[in-house]
Scaffold this active site. Sequence first.
Site, PDB file in Angstrom:
ATOM      1  N   MET A 161       1.003  -1.173   0.007  1.00 56.95           N
ATOM      2  CA  MET A 161       0.059  -0.033   0.033  1.00 56.95           C
ATOM      3  C   MET A 161       0.807   1.241   0.130  1.00 56.95           C
ATOM      4  O   MET A 161       1.388   1.684   0.956  1.00 56.95           O
ATOM      5  CB  MET A 161      -0.818  -0.167   1.123  1.00 56.95           C
ATOM      6  CG  MET A 161      -1.639   1.376   1.214  1.00 56.95           C
ATOM      7  SD  MET A 161      -3.140   1.108   2.526  1.00 56.95           S
ATOM      8  CE  MET A 161      -2.279   1.788   3.943  1.00 56.95           C
ATOM      9  N   PRO A 162       1.263   1.880  -1.107  1.00 58.23           N
ATOM     10  CA  PRO A 162       1.971   2.925  -0.984  1.00 58.23           C
ATOM     11  C   PRO A 162       1.284   4.352  -0.579  1.00 58.23           C
ATOM     12  O   PRO A 162       0.153   4.469  -0.870  1.00 58.23           O
ATOM     13  CB  PRO A 162       2.387   3.407  -2.763  1.00 58.23           C
ATOM     14  CG  PRO A 162       1.804   1.881  -3.393  1.00 58.23           C
ATOM     15  CD  PRO A 162       0.810   1.251  -2.399  1.00 58.23           C
ATOM     16  N   ILE A 163       2.087   4.997   0.014  1.00 52.96           N
ATOM     17  CA  ILE A 163       1.305   6.142   0.662  1.00 52.96           C
ATOM     18  C   ILE A 163       2.435   7.211   0.151  1.00 52.96           C
ATOM     19  O   ILE A 163       3.556   7.287   0.330  1.00 52.96           O
ATOM     20  CB  ILE A 163       1.297   6.405   2.183  1.00 52.96           C
ATOM     21  CG1 ILE A 163       0.389   5.047   2.553  1.00 52.96           C
ATOM     22  CG2 ILE A 163       0.925   7.589   2.640  1.00 52.96           C
ATOM     23  CD1 ILE A 163       0.478   4.736   4.243  1.00 52.96           C
ATOM     24  N   THR A 186      -2.538   5.791  -1.732  1.00 57.02           N
ATOM     25  CA  THR A 186      -2.981   6.843  -1.018  1.00 57.02           C
ATOM     26  C   THR A 186      -2.044   8.058  -1.207  1.00 57.02           C
ATOM     27  O   THR A 186      -0.884   7.947  -1.071  1.00 57.02           O
ATOM     28  CB  THR A 186      -3.075   6.709   0.548  1.00 57.02           C
ATOM     29  OG1 THR A 186      -3.786   5.398   0.619  1.00 57.02           O
ATOM     30  CG2 THR A 186      -3.285   7.649   1.265  1.00 57.02           C
TER      31      THR A 186
END
Length: 72
Positions: A1-3, A40
């Site tokens: 999940m890249p932020i 995100t």
Amino acid sequence: MPIITVKLAKGRTAEQKQQFVEAITKEAAKTLQVNEEWVTVIFDEYNRENWASGGQLHSIKFGEGFGRAGTE
């Protein structure tokens, strides 16, 4: 999940930020091989009097309204 955190001076419209989010999400998902839904993006926006470089506040260095062309 890249932020992905984006730091920028205040003054961009919601439309500009939406276009940016769409572009960065698409590219991040492609490059990192993840679903776009997993990406995100968080905006940290700063007033120019709270941002400095080269020992000078941006509100003084560049003047009021600098970088806001097309945002009003």
